[in-house]
Motif scaffolding. Structure first.
Motif: not given
Ligand code: AMP
Length: 281
Positions: A31, A38, A148, A151, A177, A185
């Protein structure tokens, strides 16, 4: 790096790339508001696949009516720079009407799983996630998609969906991470003020406490959950949403932790809802 806005362009690019002998395409759905979590997914995709697309789409259907859709951070230029630096070849950044054409009435519901953990406190959330990820996988036809562990419930829902719909995409899960002090994060961490930023460490503390007890040989779910609750009790400003020990595939509670069991927490820090987890080794 190319920026594409339509499903037709993304699909044409992917088909051309996958048509080259030995080439593979990886997709990293996001997102935006990209951070080092990411970046890890994009690097993993660049290592594992010949070509990488990163999607950047703040998906309205996964936000509840009183959630942060309108104020969710949008940092497109910086996101593109990060994606390119980590090895992405394409950024797919559709408008809402491209993903949800006027009159759109089709949704993906992963029954059962969607009502557990985050799905319980965020009704409709996983329906929105499953729907948008299905659309992205159908559009990009990637060999592998990268998500990640952060989630973890989302991973369970999406693995089920990919298997049920026989989408044929490999689901790759990358580790969480964290900041040096342990905070996972999240694009939502920018909502935290200084006091909340300190309180937010309660989640990773509970995760570490559980990991330590498992490492010391404790396997009883009730004991592990009580210990995690005790960590939260030390920080009453943080409001627990859930603390659970579940089977990572079904998200059903377990009474005994075994390798692969998911320990997951969600809590409100001020107006911000944060999540964290650990997979039992
Ligand atoms: P989002 O943009 O929040 O929808 O996340 C996009 C992808 O990045 C999802 O697969 C999340 O699980 C992954 N993600 C978000 N935060 C982290 C993190 N701290 N470490 C690893 N992956 C992450």
């Amino acid at each position: 790096m190319e920026i594409v806005r339509t499903v037709a362009e993304l699909r044409a690019w992917s088909r051309a790339e996958r048509g080259r002998a030995g080439n593979t395409v990886g997709l990293v759905p996001t997102m935006g508001a990209l951070h080092a979590g990411h970046a890890l997914l994009i690097r993993a995709a660049a290592t594992g696949c010949g070509q990488v697309a990163v999607s950047i789409f703040v998906n309205p259907t996964q936000f509840g009516p009183n959630e942060d859709y309108a104020r969710y951070p949008r940092t497109f230029e910086a996101d593109c720079a990060l994606a390119e630096a980590e090895g992405a070849h394409v950024v797919f950044a559709p408008g809402v009407e491209e993903m949800y054409p006027a009159g759109a009435a089709s949704f993906v519901e992963v029954e059962g799983l969607s009502d557990r953990l985050d799905g319980k406190s965020r009704p409709g959330h996983f329906r929105g996630v499953a729907t948008v990820v299905a659309k992205l996988l159908i559009a990009a036809e990637p060999d592998r998609a990268y998500f990640g562990q952060k989630d973890a419930a989302q991973v369970a829902v999406l693995r089920r969906m990919v298997a049920d719909l026989r989408l044929g995409t490999g689901v790759v899960v990358c580790p969480i991470v964290r900041e040096p002090d342990g905070l996972a994060l999240s694009s939502r961490n920018i909502y935290l003020n200084a006091a909340e930023r300190a309180q937010a460490l309660t989640l990773s503390r509970a995760v570490r406490e559980t990991e330590a007890r498992v490492a010391a040989g404790e396997r009883r779910a009730d004991v592990l959950l009580a210990a995690a609750r005790a960590v939260f009790a030390e920080e009453p400003a943080v409001r627990v949403d859930y603390i659970e020990l579940v089977d990572w595939a079904t998200l059903e509670p377990v009474s005994t932790a075994t390798p692969g069991t998911l320990f997951a927490v969600a809590a409100w820090v001020g107006a911000t809802r944060l999540i964290d987890n650990s997979i039992v080794a």
